[in-house]
Design an enzyme around this catalytic site. Structure first.
Site, PDB file in Angstrom:
ATOM      1  N   GLN A 126       0.826  -1.205   0.000  1.00  0.00           N
ATOM      2  CA  GLN A 126       0.000   0.000   0.000  1.00  0.00           C
ATOM      3  C   GLN A 126       0.865   1.262   0.000  1.00  0.00           C
ATOM      4  OE1 GLN A 126      -2.084   0.540   3.691  1.00  0.00           O
ATOM      5  NE2 GLN A 126      -3.580   1.935   2.832  1.00  0.00           N
ATOM      6  N   GLY A 127       0.833   2.009  -1.090  1.00  0.00           N
ATOM      7  CA  GLY A 127       1.640   3.236  -1.192  1.00  0.00           C
ATOM      8  C   GLY A 127       0.788   4.478  -1.001  1.00  0.00           C
ATOM      9  N   SER A 129       1.173   6.705   2.370  1.00  0.00           N
ATOM     10  CA  SER A 129       1.898   7.707   3.162  1.00  0.00           C
ATOM     11  C   SER A 129       3.186   8.145   2.481  1.00  0.00           C
ATOM     12  CB  SER A 129       2.251   7.128   4.532  1.00  0.00           C
ATOM     13  OG  SER A 129       1.108   6.611   5.153  1.00  0.00           O
ATOM     14  N   GLU A 244      -9.649  -0.781   6.024  1.00  0.00           N
ATOM     15  CA  GLU A 244      -8.448  -0.958   6.841  1.00  0.00           C
ATOM     16  C   GLU A 244      -8.814  -0.849   8.326  1.00  0.00           C
ATOM     17  OE1 GLU A 244      -5.208   1.549   5.653  1.00  0.00           O
ATOM     18  OE2 GLU A 244      -3.837   0.711   7.139  1.00  0.00           O
ATOM     19  N   SER A 370      -4.015   7.806  12.386  1.00  0.00           N
ATOM     20  CA  SER A 370      -3.792   7.809  13.842  1.00  0.00           C
ATOM     21  C   SER A 370      -5.119   7.944  14.599  1.00  0.00           C
ATOM     22  CB  SER A 370      -2.863   8.959  14.229  1.00  0.00           C
ATOM     23  OG  SER A 370      -3.590  10.174  14.182  1.00  0.00           O
ATOM     24  N   ASN A 371      -5.084   7.519  15.873  1.00  0.00           N
ATOM     25  CA  ASN A 371      -6.327   7.554  16.662  1.00  0.00           C
ATOM     26  C   ASN A 371      -6.810   8.980  16.909  1.00  0.00           C
ATOM     27  OD1 ASN A 371      -5.979   4.820  16.640  1.00  0.00           O
ATOM     28  ND2 ASN A 371      -6.484   4.555  18.804  1.00  0.00           N
TER      29      ASN A 371
HETATM   30  C1  LIG Z   1       4.213   0.153  11.488  1.00  0.00           C
HETATM   31  C2  LIG Z   1       3.543   1.053  10.477  1.00  0.00           C
HETATM   32  C3  LIG Z   1       3.115   0.521   9.263  1.00  0.00           C
HETATM   33  C4  LIG Z   1       2.537   1.359   8.293  1.00  0.00           C
HETATM   34  N1  LIG Z   1       2.198   0.821   7.081  1.00  0.00           N
HETATM   35  C5  LIG Z   1       1.787   1.655   6.079  1.00  0.00           C
HETATM   36  C6  LIG Z   1       1.577   1.158   4.747  1.00  0.00           C
HETATM   37  O1  LIG Z   1       1.716  -0.034   4.468  1.00  0.00           O
HETATM   38  N2  LIG Z   1       1.240   2.033   3.774  1.00  0.00           N
HETATM   39  C7  LIG Z   1       1.061   3.366   4.025  1.00  0.00           C
HETATM   40  O2  LIG Z   1       0.727   4.110   3.108  1.00  0.00           O
HETATM   41  N3  LIG Z   1       1.252   3.869   5.284  1.00  0.00           N
HETATM   42  C8  LIG Z   1       1.616   3.054   6.301  1.00  0.00           C
HETATM   43  N4  LIG Z   1       1.839   3.564   7.572  1.00  0.00           N
HETATM   44  C9  LIG Z   1       1.760   5.014   7.769  1.00  0.00           C
HETATM   45  C10 LIG Z   1       0.603   5.479   8.640  1.00  0.00           C
HETATM   46  O3  LIG Z   1      -0.630   5.428   7.950  1.00  0.00           O
HETATM   47  C11 LIG Z   1       0.963   6.922   9.095  1.00  0.00           C
HETATM   48  O4  LIG Z   1       2.079   6.806   9.949  1.00  0.00           O
HETATM   49  C12 LIG Z   1      -0.174   7.581   9.825  1.00  0.00           C
HETATM   50  O5  LIG Z   1      -1.220   7.906   8.930  1.00  0.00           O
HETATM   51  C13 LIG Z   1       0.286   8.888  10.550  1.00  0.00           C
HETATM   52  O6  LIG Z   1       0.973   9.720   9.685  1.00  0.00           O
HETATM   53  P1  LIG Z   1       2.430  10.303  10.063  1.00  0.00           P
HETATM   54  O7  LIG Z   1       3.283   9.167  10.508  1.00  0.00           O
HETATM   55  O8  LIG Z   1       2.899  11.126   8.912  1.00  0.00           O
HETATM   56  O9  LIG Z   1       2.204  11.223  11.343  1.00  0.00           O
HETATM   57  P2  LIG Z   1       1.697  12.759  11.328  1.00  0.00           P
HETATM   58  O10 LIG Z   1       0.553  12.910  10.391  1.00  0.00           O
HETATM   59  O11 LIG Z   1       2.893  13.645  11.129  1.00  0.00           O
HETATM   60  O12 LIG Z   1       1.177  12.894  12.800  1.00  0.00           O
HETATM   61  C14 LIG Z   1       2.033  13.095  13.919  1.00  0.00           C
HETATM   62  C15 LIG Z   1       1.167  13.233  15.162  1.00  0.00           C
HETATM   63  O13 LIG Z   1       0.303  14.372  15.045  1.00  0.00           O
HETATM   64  C16 LIG Z   1      -1.051  13.998  15.227  1.00  0.00           C
HETATM   65  N5  LIG Z   1      -1.919  14.755  14.341  1.00  0.00           N
HETATM   66  C17 LIG Z   1      -1.685  15.056  13.030  1.00  0.00           C
HETATM   67  N6  LIG Z   1      -2.735  15.752  12.510  1.00  0.00           N
HETATM   68  C18 LIG Z   1      -3.639  15.894  13.508  1.00  0.00           C
HETATM   69  C19 LIG Z   1      -4.935  16.487  13.598  1.00  0.00           C
HETATM   70  N7  LIG Z   1      -5.502  17.092  12.536  1.00  0.00           N
HETATM   71  N8  LIG Z   1      -5.599  16.420  14.783  1.00  0.00           N
HETATM   72  C20 LIG Z   1      -5.038  15.817  15.853  1.00  0.00           C
HETATM   73  N9  LIG Z   1      -3.811  15.228  15.829  1.00  0.00           N
HETATM   74  C21 LIG Z   1      -3.119  15.256  14.678  1.00  0.00           C
HETATM   75  C22 LIG Z   1      -1.092  12.539  14.856  1.00  0.00           C
HETATM   76  O14 LIG Z   1      -2.179  11.884  15.495  1.00  0.00           O
HETATM   77  C23 LIG Z   1       0.241  12.040  15.382  1.00  0.00           C
HETATM   78  O15 LIG Z   1       0.158  11.770  16.762  1.00  0.00           O
HETATM   79  C24 LIG Z   1       2.365   2.741   8.564  1.00  0.00           C
HETATM   80  C25 LIG Z   1       2.764   3.257   9.811  1.00  0.00           C
HETATM   81  C26 LIG Z   1       3.338   2.438  10.761  1.00  0.00           C
HETATM   82  C27 LIG Z   1       3.768   3.043  12.073  1.00  0.00           C
END
Ligand SMILES: Cc1cc2nc3c(=O)[nH]c(=O)nc-3n(C[C@H](O)[C@H](O)[C@H](O)COP(=O)(O)OP(=O)(O)OC[C@H]3O[C@@H](n4cnc5c(N)ncnc54)[C@H](O)[C@@H]3O)c2cc1C
Length: 386
Positions: A126-127, A129, A244, A370-371
């Site tokens: 899944q591409g 992020s 998902e 994220s939650n």
């Molecule tokens: C082990 C693992 C596997 C994964 N596998 C995949 C995969 O296969 N394919 C893929 O595409 N992605 C994958 N992901 C990515 C995942 O979907 C993202 O990490 C996730 O959506 C959060 O994005 P970010 O890491 O950029 O954090 P950010 O978006 O930078 O967020 C950082 C923090 O800020 C908080 N935050 C951000 N915006 C808000 C808001 N508007 N309100 C309140 N809080 C906020 C977030 O909750 C978080 O705590 C994976 C992640 C992990 C950890």
């Protein structure tokens, strides 16, 4: 919980249990229970066994090779296999891209991909992020520029789970930069063998390699690999994210982890400790509430269009998993780090998955959105904001 189920559902649960007892290799089960890294072959063998039984894509409609399970059967299957320590069915094909293709793809794409997915001959990752585009996914920048009969893709993806196992990647790409961000995204299927793709491993906190960074340099993708309409990818992306989140409650795994915590407490002579008993009682109450919430949702919602319910399940399920994992890790005390992390492949202790699981579970409240973001979705829905 059996009185909540119809006789047919009870019989189906028994059938799933029998299948698991007969077909799941003890070696694989042991790896899952101890939190050891699964190799590609471990996943393949399990997926093959499911495909042979017709259960790899059980919830798919029969016309596409599924078993036509309803939401309750899908829940029963997921709950049982997680409880019995079967490997997670890697969801990228069956749960994610498959439903997108059979809902939004054209006839050629259905014929080309669905039979191979359902028989476990092809693997996707899944591409979505990107560095700088996680929660704010619509800001993604990986660019696809149409040149005749193909797109040229440049950019990068991150946290791409199991990209190193995958034959294909389904990718959100930017195809229009002059409109609001959501309106310029397309959904492309990209063959991982195409020149210009590089996969770099990322090791996560528990010491395993399951996520990656994926780089695209002038990658040529035939136009026929575009799913649906150009610039309509955001609709398909959101549809997929609902699926998902729907599978993230993971009640079966939490039940197994609760039993493991109890076994550890007994080994340490803590089973009659009032604090321990109160904590376990609270976990069981929370798990029962989650099971009933899940049951209510699967019986009232259309699983092919999961909405805010999926966000609720994700929040409750992942946070309970983390609390149970952290409690078991506390029971280990200092021994946790010593016997659990140092030599995972040679560790013979049956309770040894605890530290690795606790560390891996840190990611459950992040992945799939994220939650904090899920709470925003639930709040908007409840307050009637759009
Ligand atoms: C082990 C693992 C596997 C994964 N596998 C995949 C995969 O296969 N394919 C893929 O595409 N992605 C994958 N992901 C990515 C995942 O979907 C993202 O990490 C996730 O959506 C959060 O994005 P970010 O890491 O950029 O954090 P950010 O978006 O930078 O967020 C950082 C923090 O800020 C908080 N935050 C951000 N915006 C808000 C808001 N508007 N309100 C309140 N809080 C906020 C977030 O909750 C978080 O705590 C994976 C992640 C992990 C950890």
């Amino acid at each position: 919980m059996s009185s909540l189920w119809t006789p047919e559902q009870v019989a189906f649960r028994d059938e799933v249990r029998t299948f698991l007892r007969e077909k799941l290799s003890p070696v694989t089960r042991d790896k899952v229970r101890r939190g050891l890294a699964l190799q590609k072959q471990d996943h393949e063998d399990w997926h093959d066994a499911l495909a042979e039984k017709g259960w790899y894509a059980g919830f798919w409609p029969k016309e596409y090779g599924g078993a036509g399970w309803d939401a309750a059967q899908t829940f029963i299957f997921n709950d049982e296999y997680a409880y019995h320590g079967a490997p997670w069915v890697l969801p990228y094909c069956v749960n994610y891209v498959g439903p997108v293709i059979f809902t939004y793809g054209n006839d050629d794409q259905k014929a080309r991909f669905l039979p191979d997915i359902v028989s476990n001959k092809v693997r996707f990752c899944q591409g979505y992020s990107e560095p700088g585009a996680g929660s704010d996914l619509a800001s993604l920048r990986t660019r696809a520029v149409r040149q005749g009969d193909h797109y040229v893709v440049n950019g990068s993806k991150i946290w791409t789970s199991h990209a190193h196992f995958a034959d294909w990647i389904f990718c959100l790409v930017r195809t229009d930069t002059d409109v609001r961000p959501q309106a310029g995204i397309s959904f492309l299927l990209i063959d991982m063998k195409t020149p210009g793709i590089e996969v770099q491993p990322i090791t996560t906190i528990e010491g395993h390699h399951h996520v990656n960074a994926v780089f695209f340099s002038d990658v040529k993708v035939p136009v026929e690999n575009l799913v649906g309409q150009e610039n309509a990818g955001w609709t398909y992306a959101k549809f997929l994210l609902g699926h998902e989140r729907m599978i993230s409650a993971d009640t079966g795994k939490t039940r197994r982890h609760l039993e493991r915590a109890q076994a550890l407490a007994e080994e340490r002579g803590l089973q009659d400790d009032p604090g321990h008993k109160a904590q376990m009682a609270q976990f069981h109450v929370d798990l029962k509430a989650l099971e009933w919430l899940t049951l209510r949702l699967v019986q009232t919602s259309d699983q092919h269009a999961p909405g805010v319910e999926a966000s609720m399940l994700k929040i409750r399920g992942t946070e309970l998993q983390q609390r149970v994992g952290e409690y078991a890790f506390d029971l280990l005390g200092l021994e946790g780090a010593a016997f659990d992390i140092a030599e995972p492949e040679t560790d013979e202790t049956p309770l040894s998955g605890i530290a690795r699981d606790m560390l891996l579970q840190k990611a459950t409240t992040i992945w799939g959105g994220s939650n904090e973001i899920q709470r925003g979705i639930v709040a908007k829905h409840t307050l009637g904001l759009r």
